[in-house]
Write a protein that holds these residues in place. Structure first.
Motif, short mmCIF file in Angstrom:
data_model
loop_
_atom_site.label_atom_id
_atom_site.label_comp_id
_atom_site.label_asym_id
_atom_site.label_seq_id
_atom_site.Cartn_x
_atom_site.Cartn_y
_atom_site.Cartn_z
N GLY A 171 0.96 -1.24 0.08
CA GLY A 171 -0.06 0.09 0.00
C GLY A 171 1.03 1.33 -0.16
N THR A 172 2.15 1.15 0.14
CA THR A 172 3.13 2.29 -0.09
C THR A 172 4.12 2.19 -1.01
N THR A 173 4.25 0.89 -1.47
CA THR A 173 5.50 0.54 -2.41
C THR A 173 4.96 -0.44 -3.75
N HIS A 174 5.15 -0.01 -4.83
CA HIS A 174 4.90 -0.99 -6.05
C HIS A 174 5.74 -2.17 -5.89
N PHE A 175 5.11 -3.35 -5.86
CA PHE A 175 5.54 -4.72 -6.06
C PHE A 175 5.15 -5.45 -7.15
N ASP A 176 6.09 -6.22 -7.80
CA ASP A 176 5.65 -7.16 -8.63
C ASP A 176 6.02 -8.52 -8.00
N VAL A 177 5.02 -9.11 -7.13
CA VAL A 177 4.93 -10.16 -6.34
C VAL A 177 5.63 -11.70 -7.07
N ASP A 178 4.62 -11.82 -7.86
CA ASP A 178 4.96 -12.99 -8.72
C ASP A 178 5.96 -12.83 -9.67
N GLY A 179 6.25 -11.60 -10.45
CA GLY A 179 7.21 -11.41 -11.40
C GLY A 179 8.61 -11.45 -10.68
N TRP A 180 8.51 -10.70 -9.68
CA TRP A 180 9.99 -10.96 -8.90
C TRP A 180 10.35 -12.24 -8.11
N GLY A 181 9.42 -13.00 -8.11
CA GLY A 181 9.65 -14.44 -7.22
C GLY A 181 9.68 -14.15 -5.75
N ILE A 182 8.81 -13.44 -5.29
CA ILE A 182 8.72 -13.19 -3.86
C ILE A 182 7.88 -14.50 -3.34
N ASP A 183 8.40 -15.15 -2.24
CA ASP A 183 7.78 -16.62 -1.88
C ASP A 183 6.61 -16.16 -0.63
N VAL A 184 7.12 -15.49 0.17
CA VAL A 184 6.09 -14.87 1.02
C VAL A 184 5.99 -13.59 1.19
N GLU A 206 3.87 -21.27 -4.65
CA GLU A 206 3.86 -22.79 -4.48
C GLU A 206 5.28 -23.56 -4.06
N ARG A 207 6.27 -22.92 -4.36
CA ARG A 207 7.28 -23.16 -3.74
C ARG A 207 7.49 -23.55 -2.41
N ALA A 208 6.82 -22.25 -1.76
CA ALA A 208 7.10 -22.20 -0.43
C ALA A 208 6.02 -23.24 0.12
N TRP A 209 4.89 -23.38 -0.38
CA TRP A 209 3.67 -24.31 -0.02
C TRP A 209 4.48 -25.99 -0.01
N ARG A 210 5.35 -26.03 -1.01
CA ARG A 210 6.13 -27.36 -0.86
C ARG A 210 7.15 -27.57 -0.06
N ARG A 211 7.75 -26.59 0.31
CA ARG A 211 8.68 -26.12 1.43
C ARG A 211 7.98 -27.08 2.81
N MET A 212 6.91 -26.57 2.98
CA MET A 212 6.21 -26.87 4.13
C MET A 212 6.06 -28.29 4.52
#
Length: 396
Positions: A171-184, A206-212
């Motif tokens: 809400g204060t910074t522009h992110f490309d969550v999926d494009g950058w590869g942020i897992d959580v 999904e990478r993080a879900w698999r780690r769990m």
């Protein structure tokens, strides 16, 4: 004069009136079809607010609860993790990782600064299981280069997860969550979403879900897999903060209205609002001869301002409260007395920004006993605003 209590703190932040009304009028049991419909609508809207296709969880806790869950769900005792810290909340990542038995490597920067990407690259070996970082360090007002860090993680050649505390970043910074590869990526209700403390949320790759499935650290209330299974049925695993979900739905509707019916456009507008208020504030405080605490990489969530030499910033905080009933934040920990922090995230507008700067002029005159050029901060902020409006007219 009449005094109206106003929050200018980086959480809790001012409440959206529609959200207050939604909370006050809410009376719905959480195991009903009506609440399930609300719950599912909120989860779907949260994807648009965060800007992701990944599954989103919303839990009844503070942001720190989901930070803890992002360690317990993704690591096993002895796992090597990398913590990037430049403030009190980076130190919280360090302490959480240690609490769950991780082998913690640290890249640190002085308070008010950000990390060298070369230092991060040097520590980012293939055996690092996760990198933990803030998007914005709200204890210092600094913004970190999440995109640059994400590129390093992607290129590291291992199975490293990137976990971002964006509690004051979303809400204060522009992110490309999926494009950058942020897992959580983690957020909190009492920040840009304009509702009270009580909900924390995260989007999980999904990478993080698999780690769990292989992580061995203990977890119970913050078992993300259990929450995901419940969410698929339109429920939370445990009793949710029901009225807070009503408030969250109202806040998301308001942000959608900011985007003329498009929630993604509304999110962009909310970020741009914070960016402009922050730029106005930085210009204003500097026009008064004050120094920024994080000048090289300032965030839009808040502005941290160094107290004048020899003056405890607590006196400034106290004068704001007593003279104007305005609450600004002191420094945290060893920074207490050295700086004060003015927030811009969420429900702040032009008049709020101009008003706090005008009040700052009066406050400085009162606590320093020195002459202040009244109007200097306000004029500097107005000039920033005028340039922004002119630029937008040209672009249109």
């Amino acid at each position: 004069m009449l005094l109206k209590n106003r929050l200018f703190t980086p959480g809790p932040t001012p409440l959206l009136p529609a959200a207050q009304t939604a909370m006050a009028s809410f009376a719905m049991h959480h195991r009903t079809a009506e609440f399930r419909a609300l719950f599912q609508r909120v989860l779907a809207d949260m994807k648009d607010f965060i800007g992701t296709q990944n599954d989103v969880l919303v839990l009844s806790s503070s942001g720190t609860g989901v930070m803890e869950g992002s360690v317990s769900n993704l690591t096993s005792p002895g796992d090597k993790v990398l913590v990037l810290t430049a403030g009190k909340f980076g130190e919280r990542w360090r302490d959480l990782a240690k609490a769950f038995g991780c082998a913690v490597e640290v890249v640190s920067a002085p308070y008010g600064e950000t990390f060298s990407l070369e230092e991060v690259r040097a520590k980012l070996t293939p055996d690092v299981r996760a990198v933990y970082v803030q998007a914005t360090e709200s204890s210092t007002g600094a913004r970190h280069d999440v995109k640059g860090i994400a590129k390093l993680v992607q290129a590291s050649g291992g199975d490293t997860l990137l976990v971002v505390d964006a509690i004051t970043g979303l809400g204060t910074t522009h992110f490309d969550v999926d494009g950058w590869g942020i897992d959580v990526i983690i957020g909190g209700s009492q920040k840009a979403l304009m509702i009270p403390p009580g909900l924390a949320y995260c989007a999980i790759s999904e990478r993080a879900w698999r780690r769990m499935e292989s992580a061995k650290s203990p977890r119970y209330y913050f078992d993300f897999r259990r929450e995901r299974k419940a969410a698929a049925k339109g429920e939370s695993a445990y009793t949710p903060a029901t009225a807070m979900f009503a408030a969250l739905a109202a806040a998301l509707d308001y942000i959608r209205q900011m985007g003329s019916g498009d929630l993604t456009a509304g999110r962009e507008a909310l970020v741009n609002n914070a960016e402009l208020a922050a730029e106005m504030t930085r210009a204003g405080v500097q026009a008064l001869g004050l120094k920024l605490f994080a000048p090289s990489s300032p965030s839009a969530a808040l502005t941290a301002v160094q107290s004048p030499a020899g003056l405890d910033s607590g006196k400034i905080v106290k004068e704001f409260r007593e003279e104007f009933a305005a609450v600004v934040a002191n420094g945290q920990g060893e920074m207490k007395g050295q700086l004060f922090r003015i927030a811009h995230l969420g429900y702040y507008d032009y008049l709020d920004t101009i008003g706090i700067l005008a009040a700052l002029e009066q406050v400085l005159a009162g606590v320093t006993g020195k002459a202040v050029e009244y109007g200097a901060a306000v004029r500097a902020a107005q000039e920033v605003y005028a340039r922004d409006r002119a630029d937008k007219r040209v672009n249109v």
